[in-house]
Enzyme design. Structure first.
Site, PDB file in Angstrom:
ATOM      1  N   LYS A  56      49.071   9.897 -74.850  1.00  0.00           N
ATOM      2  CA  LYS A  56      48.750   8.625 -75.513  1.00  0.00           C
ATOM      3  C   LYS A  56      47.776   7.803 -74.663  1.00  0.00           C
ATOM      4  CE  LYS A  56      53.010   8.128 -78.170  1.00  0.00           C
ATOM      5  NZ  LYS A  56      54.220   7.310 -78.386  1.00  0.00           N
ATOM      6  N   ALA A  72      53.368   5.268 -73.332  1.00  0.00           N
ATOM      7  CA  ALA A  72      54.812   5.353 -73.135  1.00  0.00           C
ATOM      8  C   ALA A  72      55.431   6.141 -74.274  1.00  0.00           C
ATOM      9  CB  ALA A  72      55.423   3.955 -73.065  1.00  0.00           C
ATOM     10  N   ASP A  73      56.494   6.874 -73.955  1.00  0.00           N
ATOM     11  CA  ASP A  73      57.225   7.598 -74.990  1.00  0.00           C
ATOM     12  C   ASP A  73      58.628   7.877 -74.498  1.00  0.00           C
ATOM     13  OD1 ASP A  73      57.889   9.161 -77.300  1.00  0.00           O
ATOM     14  OD2 ASP A  73      55.782   9.650 -77.501  1.00  0.00           O
ATOM     15  N   GLN A  74      59.469   8.304 -75.435  1.00  0.00           N
ATOM     16  CA  GLN A  74      60.860   8.629 -75.124  1.00  0.00           C
ATOM     17  C   GLN A  74      61.251   9.959 -75.736  1.00  0.00           C
ATOM     18  OE1 GLN A  74      62.955   5.120 -76.698  1.00  0.00           O
ATOM     19  NE2 GLN A  74      63.822   4.878 -74.670  1.00  0.00           N
ATOM     20  N   GLY A 109      59.177   8.044 -70.560  1.00  0.00           N
ATOM     21  CA  GLY A 109      58.012   8.415 -69.766  1.00  0.00           C
ATOM     22  C   GLY A 109      56.926   7.372 -69.919  1.00  0.00           C
TER      23      GLY A 109
END
Length: 196
Positions: A56, A72-74, A109
């Protein structure tokens, strides 16, 4: 000192709110990354969250090379597999029912990019234990939260009524919301987005 522009490469309302509440000035541009292409069998859930964040950040960074871009991600690891966002409320209900009385791990993350290159990445994990709630509570929860649940990887929002789903959360609150804030703030100071 002239501070650098920050762009958040995420459409998450929770991430925007966490940064804004911390007094961080930023713009938002959704990255439009094909997340499913990175979700290969056997990938480590924590590493996947970081790789998604990197993808991203890079996607937006190439369009704005002068800015620092935060991706950001999960990911959610449960019962030996990865859980993705629910397609509809029926799937959200089924997943929450499956997680009832059991633990899972929520990995957040984050990555910073500048000039089309990753300049930093990291992550954090929260260990969550879902309580053994009743079907009546589950139905009331789904009715109260509605479509908002489809934007959350675990079909819960800890900052709302979702807090009632848990017996125990071991980890940072901001990590659960999708932004390991202390890690991010440290790096934003390091890369001159925030004053020291």
């Amino acid at each position: 000192m002239s501070l650098k522009r920050l762009i958040l490469a995420s459409k998450s309302a929770a991430r925007r709110e966490v940064l804004a509440n911390a007094g961080v000035s930023f713009d938002v541009q959704v990255a439009g990354v094909d997340e499913d292409a990175l979700k290969v069998p056997g990938v480590d859930p924590r590493e996947l969250a970081i790789e998604l964040a990197k993808a991203k950040a890079l996607a937006v960074s190439v369009q704005h090379p002068e800015a620092v871009v935060l991706g950001a991600d999960q990911t959610l690891a449960f019962d030996g597999g990865l859980i993705s966002k629910a397609r509809d409320l029926q799937q959200a209900r089924a997943r929450l029912a499956d997680m009832r009385g059991k633990p899972h791990q929520l990995h957040s993350g984050v990555a910073l990019a500048k000039g089309g290159q990753i300049i930093w990445s990291g992550g954090d994990t929260a260990h969550m234990v879902v309580r053994d709630f009743s079907d009546a509570f589950l139905d009331a929860y789904i009715a109260a939260e509605g479509e908002e649940l489809l934007y959350c990887v675990g079909s819960y929002r800890l900052e709302g009524m979702g807090s009632q789903l848990f017996d125990k959360v071991d980890g940072d609150y901001f990590t659960v919301l999708g932004m390991p804030l202390w890690l991010v703030l440290e790096q934003l100071r390091r890369f001159e987005v925030l004053p020291r």
